[in-house]
Enzyme design. Structure first.
Site, PDB file in Angstrom:
ATOM      1  N   ASP A  85       0.856  -1.177   0.000  1.00 12.19           N
ATOM      2  CA  ASP A  85       0.000   0.000   0.000  1.00 12.19           C
ATOM      3  C   ASP A  85       0.901   1.238   0.000  1.00 12.19           C
ATOM      4  OD1 ASP A  85      -2.258   1.654   0.322  1.00 12.19           O
ATOM      5  OD2 ASP A  85      -2.071   1.578   2.501  1.00 12.19           O
ATOM      6  N   GLU A 113      -0.276   5.013   0.964  1.00 13.67           N
ATOM      7  CA  GLU A 113      -0.542   5.950   2.055  1.00 13.67           C
ATOM      8  C   GLU A 113      -0.614   5.215   3.393  1.00 13.67           C
ATOM      9  OE1 GLU A 113      -3.514   9.114   1.094  1.00 13.67           O
ATOM     10  OE2 GLU A 113      -3.709   7.948  -0.747  1.00 13.67           O
ATOM     11  N   GLU A 169      -0.839  10.059   4.893  1.00 10.84           N
ATOM     12  CA  GLU A 169      -2.153  10.066   4.242  1.00 10.84           C
ATOM     13  C   GLU A 169      -2.395  11.425   3.584  1.00 10.84           C
ATOM     14  OE1 GLU A 169      -4.456   7.734   3.921  1.00 10.84           O
ATOM     15  OE2 GLU A 169      -3.762   6.154   5.267  1.00 10.84           O
TER      16      GLU A 169
END
Length: 201
Positions: free
Chosen positions: A7, A9, A15
């Protein structure tokens, strides 16, 4: 042959929407896939807030330009790419990701795209494929790869659970409590050790 799916973020970079929520002083935009499992529902809600506040792509990109990878992220990624193939699989968008990919040394990323009007308003979004993270892992497996996956949010659980080895990384207490069978790590050193051990099996 192994391939590691990460992944973006929360794992390699902060984020984006939380950073933009702070920059725009709109606390509602701090809601992420750690809070809302349904990504399309989350994005439609975000677009509604942007429209209400007359904010568009330009404003978000200005915030993204100031975001740096998490401390140690590029070094972790560089080392990982030296020992195995790596693909970042993210629900973010190409219009958001490019500046961050430059700072990470241009790793491969599979993500989605935004629909943007001439005046910069984000009018919609196009998902690359339904349930993209799980679908990508399954596709990689179908052409002979053994996948190792890591992420921090609800939308990462499918690819993590479907992989030969899967790990939570800097996840929430709730996600960790709901998935006690998944190893959970907080540092890149721990995650690297776990990935190398999985590759050796």
């Amino acid at each position: 042959m192994h391939i590691t799916c990460l992944d973006l973020e929360g794992v390699l970079v902060p984020e984006i929407w939380i950073a933009f929520a702070e920059a725009s002083v709109i606390p509602e935009l701090k809601r992420t896939t750690r809070d809302e499992p349904d990504y399309e529902k989350l994005m439609n809600w975000r677009l509604g807030i942007l429209k209400e506040h007359h904010l568009g792509l330009k404003e978000i990109q200005e915030t993204i330009a100031k975001i740096d990878p998490m401390p140690g992220a590029k070094e972790f990624l560089d080392e990982l790419r030296s020992i195995t193939q790596v693909i970042i699989i993210s629900d973010t968008f190409t219009q958001f990701a490019s500046p961050l990919m430059e700072k990470l040394g241009w790793p491969t990323i599979f993500c989605n795209s935004l629909e943007v009007a001439k005046d910069g308003e984000i009018t919609g979004f196009k998902m690359r494929i339904a349930d993209a993270k799980l679908a990508t892992v399954k596709a990689l497996q179908s052409i002979g790869f053994e996948t190792i996956a890591s992420g921090d949010s609800y939308n990462d659980l499918g690819m993590i659970k479907a992989s030969k080895a899967g790990f939570l990384f800097r996840s929430t207490d709730k996600i960790k409590a709901d998935n006690p069978q998944l190893p959970a790590y907080e540092t890149y050193e721990e995650l690297m050790t776990a990935i190398k051990a999985a590759m050796a099996q």
